[in-house]
Motif scaffolding. Structure first.
Motif, mmCIF file in Angstrom:
data_model
loop_
_atom_site.group_PDB
_atom_site.id
_atom_site.type_symbol
_atom_site.label_atom_id
_atom_site.label_comp_id
_atom_site.label_asym_id
_atom_site.label_seq_id
_atom_site.Cartn_x
_atom_site.Cartn_y
_atom_site.Cartn_z
ATOM 1 N N UNK A 164 22.675 4.776 -52.274
ATOM 2 C CA UNK A 164 22.861 6.226 -52.294
ATOM 3 C C UNK A 164 23.640 6.660 -51.050
ATOM 4 N N UNK A 165 24.290 7.804 -51.155
ATOM 5 C CA UNK A 165 25.080 8.317 -50.034
ATOM 6 C C UNK A 165 24.154 8.844 -48.937
ATOM 7 N N UNK A 166 24.482 8.487 -47.697
ATOM 8 C CA UNK A 166 23.735 8.930 -46.537
ATOM 9 C C UNK A 166 24.698 9.524 -45.511
ATOM 10 N N UNK A 167 24.251 10.523 -44.761
ATOM 11 C CA UNK A 167 25.115 11.283 -43.857
ATOM 12 C C UNK A 167 24.838 10.877 -42.410
ATOM 13 N N UNK A 168 25.906 10.791 -41.616
ATOM 14 C CA UNK A 168 25.810 10.555 -40.171
ATOM 15 C C UNK A 168 26.746 11.541 -39.480
ATOM 16 N N UNK A 214 22.090 20.904 -39.163
ATOM 17 C CA UNK A 214 20.967 20.784 -40.093
ATOM 18 C C UNK A 214 21.425 20.492 -41.522
ATOM 19 N N UNK A 215 22.537 19.785 -41.680
ATOM 20 C CA UNK A 215 23.030 19.424 -42.994
ATOM 21 C C UNK A 215 22.072 18.429 -43.652
ATOM 22 N N UNK A 216 22.090 18.396 -45.007
ATOM 23 C CA UNK A 216 21.283 17.407 -45.720
ATOM 24 C C UNK A 216 21.793 16.004 -45.399
ATOM 25 N N UNK A 217 20.859 15.091 -45.087
ATOM 26 C CA UNK A 217 21.257 13.739 -44.693
ATOM 27 C C UNK A 217 21.124 12.720 -45.830
ATOM 28 N N UNK A 218 20.533 13.102 -46.958
ATOM 29 C CA UNK A 218 20.298 12.152 -48.042
ATOM 30 C C UNK A 218 21.104 12.470 -49.289
ATOM 31 N N UNK A 219 22.220 13.178 -49.125
ATOM 32 C CA UNK A 219 23.100 13.505 -50.258
ATOM 33 C C UNK A 219 24.541 13.411 -49.785
ATOM 34 N N UNK A 220 25.465 13.365 -50.761
ATOM 35 C CA UNK A 220 26.873 13.290 -50.399
ATOM 36 C C UNK A 220 27.266 14.503 -49.564
ATOM 37 N N UNK A 221 28.137 14.308 -48.608
ATOM 38 C CA UNK A 221 28.610 15.378 -47.758
ATOM 39 C C UNK A 221 29.338 16.426 -48.599
ATOM 40 N N UNK A 222 28.923 17.685 -48.458
ATOM 41 C CA UNK A 222 29.509 18.768 -49.236
ATOM 42 C C UNK A 222 28.636 19.246 -50.359
ATOM 43 N N UNK A 223 27.512 18.592 -50.606
ATOM 44 C CA UNK A 223 26.618 19.013 -51.682
ATOM 45 C C UNK A 223 25.916 20.330 -51.349
ATOM 46 N N UNK A 240 36.764 29.152 -40.978
ATOM 47 C CA UNK A 240 35.624 28.419 -40.427
ATOM 48 C C UNK A 240 35.220 29.046 -39.093
ATOM 49 N N UNK A 241 33.935 29.309 -38.913
ATOM 50 C CA UNK A 241 33.403 29.878 -37.676
ATOM 51 C C UNK A 241 32.086 29.215 -37.329
ATOM 52 N N UNK A 242 31.834 29.046 -36.041
ATOM 53 C CA UNK A 242 30.561 28.506 -35.591
ATOM 54 C C UNK A 242 30.704 27.149 -34.943
ATOM 55 N N UNK A 243 29.640 26.393 -34.994
ATOM 56 C CA UNK A 243 29.556 25.091 -34.338
ATOM 57 C C UNK A 243 29.603 24.001 -35.405
ATOM 58 N N UNK A 244 30.575 23.065 -35.286
ATOM 59 C CA UNK A 244 30.783 22.032 -36.292
ATOM 60 C C UNK A 244 30.716 20.650 -35.633
ATOM 61 N N UNK A 245 30.067 19.707 -36.351
ATOM 62 C CA UNK A 245 29.966 18.322 -35.909
ATOM 63 C C UNK A 245 30.755 17.425 -36.870
ATOM 64 N N UNK A 246 31.511 16.465 -36.359
ATOM 65 C CA UNK A 246 32.150 15.498 -37.255
ATOM 66 C C UNK A 246 31.093 14.820 -38.126
ATOM 67 N N UNK A 247 31.427 14.569 -39.404
ATOM 68 C CA UNK A 247 30.425 14.039 -40.327
ATOM 69 C C UNK A 247 31.081 13.089 -41.325
ATOM 70 N N UNK A 248 30.254 12.114 -41.786
ATOM 71 C CA UNK A 248 30.682 11.137 -42.792
ATOM 72 C C UNK A 248 29.481 10.868 -43.693
ATOM 73 N N UNK A 249 29.724 10.702 -45.004
ATOM 74 C CA UNK A 249 28.678 10.207 -45.905
ATOM 75 C C UNK A 249 29.221 8.956 -46.595
#
Length: 792
Positions: free
Chosen positions: A646-650, A684-693, A757-766
């Motif tokens: 399954x897709x996992x997010x970091x 606080x993005x979901x870590x157990x689903x594809x990025x963008x869900x 886009x506004x606010x605080x963003x972290x680089x992410x990969x799933x």
């Protein structure tokens, strides 16, 4: 001047120095006192043998006349040397300065004429300094080998002259009168009668110059100094200075003495040099003395403050104890009132029962007497008419007495029992506790630093503070000199705050708190996050070497920045993996949301900014603390894969809220055509689903043929072109224009993916177990974006 008096007194006799000599240890002694503490040791040639060999008379002549006392290690003083036969010991004397001195021993009685006197053992003389206890040997010159301290004599003379309140006549025999004049030629102070009698203004004395006493004192002080002579050559004056021996010498010493091969310098030049060195040393000592005086004033003020605080505290303690006594007395009155109520209740119940029994007994007695009188009657018919009723009344009355009537309704005991054990225990445990507000914390500058857009701050309590601290509150401003906001509350004394603006100056402060209240703020610390850097200066191999990383430290009292080499990894405390992390980054989002745009109102962006100069180069890695548990890290957290299908997010460790940022991900492994997703996300993005869900991520997911953009589970902009092993996916986050753009193999993939886009963003990969990627950071803007911006 009075403080200097101890410097002018001999440590042996306790009086002002008389004919002082300088010992090799740099201490001074009166010449007479030095003679008194000389000791002889049977170690070398005797003075008699030196005189027999033709040597000149020396100070040892004095030793031959009197047996000198010797230093005794047993009593740490001076005593008779035990090597001489029949040498009697002599009691020691103590000088006013505490130095123990033995007087010369009495001479030994002469031996009988018939006896053959053995030859005396050889002796030499030594001197022990009474201040540093260093043993000093004397050569054949004896005490004359030590130089005379004429400078000290002059200082003592000026001190004694200056200490005199009024100049007195030097010729009055009894009760000297105040001097009226001073004769410069005679160097004598005269009162008026003595001047007329001893210094008449006629004859040879008429040419003498008489001056007022004060002027005469000044002329004495300004008299030319005595020229010191060489200790080895008494007829020669000192004219040079031996640098090796650190002593003045004469020309004869240089020609034929032990200084002939030493380096020498002019006496006047060395005099000025040493005066200058002494003046410089005195400046430092003067500063210390000034600090000591201020410290003494502080201590004296503390004594007064302690006394005032003691009186105030005693009054407070008495008031608190009196309040406790008053409360106890009030409680005592309440308890006594309860006892009185119980007492009245018991008496009332008993008295009511007495009254009831008395009435009942009276009725019973009356019935008994009446029945007895009836029994006495002899009329059978009359008796039988009333006997049944009387029998029933008697039985009824008897039954009434048998129903507990003769049992007391109240006991004599009081059922109240005062439980005073807890109160007694509390009284015994009554003690002082710290009920004060904590002191302001101290920021530890050596541990405070910034790295990329993260700031690490460290603090501690003042060393002498004993007040208990329950926690700390760290506050930062918005990077533009705005209002302070809380970013951390807890017990830790070190905290790392992520997600700050690049190239911004933040002010930080901290305060402590306990149950009593909150302390004042610490001093404000100013920290500068990483600068915006020219991209051509940052073309680095991958992974980026640690020695190229920059760690910026800054003093809060200086605008100068000192760059120090970074360290591998983060050896300081990180605020991660907790519910507080979300609130921290949420507060940072609100902290960074306002006033963060580079644009100037009414001016086109293209006229203001060179896109190549706007990139903020930042090096970061993936963050294990916030990643899903199935993510596998390697290569210093730059390479990730997954052990799940399954897709996992970091997420990346660094968050961005301002500026232009670009990073790439190389595909190290790509099996079975999975759909990895690349982009940015909230903390606080979901870590157990594809990025963008969910609505916390903005991503591009791609397979081997095509790609899609996805946000909040909405798929848009299908674009041909996929990835294989070895491909490179680029992510370009432009928070100045508030856009997100993607590229594959350095070519833009589709249109601009996301805007506004506004606010605080972290680089992410799933990704799942079929994909492995490696992160590359600190990159320049790709050519397709730079050229497009130049054309706009």
């Amino acid at each position: 001047m009075e403080e200097m008096e101890e410097e002018l007194k001999c440590p042996v006799c306790g009086s002002f120095y008389r004919e002082p000599i300088i010992l090799p240890c740099s201490h001074n002694l009166c010449q007479a006192c030095a003679r008194n503490i000389l000791v002889q040791t049977p170690e070398a040639e005797s003075p008699q043998s030196r005189r027999a060999s033709g040597s000149a008379a020396s100070d040892y002549d004095y030793l031959d006349l009197d047996k000198m006392s010797l230093y005794s290690e047993a009593d740490s003083g001076y005593g008779s040397y035990g090597g001489f036969a029949s040498a009697p010991t002599t009691p020691c004397q103590k000088s006013p300065n505490g130095v123990r001195v033995f007087p010369p021993a009495a001479p030994l009685p002469p031996p009988p004429p018939s006896a053959l006197a053995p030859p005396p053992p050889p002796r030499s003389a030594c001197l022990t300094c009474p201040q540093c206890h260093r043993s000093l040997g004397l050569d054949e010159r004896g005490l004359r080998g030590f130089p005379r301290n004429r400078l000290l004599e002059a200082v003592i003379d000026r001190y004694q002259q200056g200490r005199a309140a009024a100049l007195r006549c030097q010729l009055c025999e009894k009760a000297p009168k105040e001097a009226a004049v001073m004769c410069e030629q005679c160097d004598v102070f005269y009162c008026e009668p003595c001047r007329l009698r001893c210094h008449p203004p006629r004859g040879p004395l008429a040419k003498h110059r008489l001056v007022p006493p004060a002027q005469g004192r000044v002329s004495r002080r300004l008299s030319p100094r005595k020229i010191s002579t060489c200790t080895d050559h008494e007829l020669e004056n000192h004219s040079m200075y031996c640098v090796q021996c650190k002593s003045p010498v004469c020309y004869q010493c240089l020609e034929e003495g032990k200084h002939s091969s030493h380096e020498v310098k002019a006496l006047g030049a060395m005099w000025k040099l040493h005066k200058s060195q002494l003046s410089q040393a005195l400046n430092g000592l003067s500063d210390r003395a000034k600090e000591a005086k201020e410290f003494l004033v502080q201590l004296r003020n503390m004594v007064q403050q302690i006394q005032e605080n003691s009186v105030e505290f005693e009054a407070c303690l008495v008031a608190q104890c009196d309040a406790l006594i008053d409360a106890l007395n009030r409680r005592k009155a309440q308890l006594l009132s309860r006892v009185n109520k119980e007492h009245e209740h018991k008496l009332k119940v008993v008295r009511d029962q007495i009254s009831h029994c008395t009435v009942k007994l009276r009725q019973t007695t009356g019935l008994m007497e009446y029945c007895l009188e009836v029994i006495k009657e002899n009329d059978p018919s009359g008796f039988l008419q009333i006997s049944d009723a009387l029998i029933r009344r008697v039985h009824l009355t008897e039954d009434q007495w048998g129903k507990g009537t003769l049992t007391p309704r109240m006991t004599t005991d009081f059922d109240l029992n005062l439980d005073n054990a807890p109160l007694l225990q509390s009284i015994h445990q009554l003690d002082f506790v710290q009920m004060k507000v904590p002191a302001p914390p101290i920021l530890q500058l050596e541990e405070c630093c910034t790295h990329n857009n993260s700031a690490t701050l460290s603090w501690k309590q003042p060393p002498l503070s004993t007040v208990q601290v329950e926690g700390y509150i760290l506050e930062l401003d918005d990077g533009n000199g705005g209002q302070f906001r809380e970013v951390y509350v807890g017990k830790e004394t070190m905290c790392t705050v992520d997600g700050l603006h690049f190239n911004s100056t933040y002010s930080a402060r901290v305060k402590a708190f306990n149950k009593t209240g909150v302390s004042p703020y610490s001093k404000t610390l100013v920290l500068q996050t990483s600068e915006e850097t020219q991209p051509e200066e940052q073309t680095l191999p991958f992974p980026v070497p640690l020695e190229r990383l920059q760690l910026r430290r800054m003093s809060p009292f200086s605008s100068t920045l000192n760059l120090q080499p970074s360290f591998p990894g983060r050896s300081y405390f990180e605020l991660r993996s907790s519910a507080h992390q979300l609130s921290l980054h949420s507060s940072l989002q609100s902290l960074n949301s306002a006033g963060c745009n580079f644009e100037t109102q009414g001016t086109p962006y293209s006229q203001l900014v060179d896109i190549k100069k706007m990139v903020a180069v930042a090096w970061f890695s993936f963050d294990p603390s916030s990643a899903h548990a199935d993510i596998i890290f390697s290569n210093d957290n730059l390479t990730v894969t997954c052990n799940s299908y399954d897709d996992r997010v970091v997420l990346g460790k660094t968050g961005f809220s301002k500026g232009l940022h670009y990073w790439e991900l190389s595909i190290d492994r790509y099996d079975n055509h999975p759909d990895p997703a690349f982009g940015v996300a909230r903390i606080d993005v979901l870590k157990d689903a594809m990025l963008g869900k969910d609505d916390k991520a903005w991503a591009m997911y791609v397979d081997n043929n095509r790609s899609w953009f996805m946000h909040n589970n909405s798929h848009t902009n299908r674009t041909e072109g996929g990835i294989t092993k070895g491909a490179t996916v680029g992510v370009l986050l432009d928070l100045t224009r508030r856009t997100l753009t993607f590229s594959i193999n350095e070519d833009q993939q589709g249109p601009v993916a996301f805007e506004n886009l506004e606010g605080l963003f972290f680089p992410a990969v799933s990704l799942n177990r079929n994909v492995q990627v490696t992160l590359h950071t600190g990159l320049p803007v790709p050519e397709f974006y730079a050229s497009r911006s130049a054309m706009q």
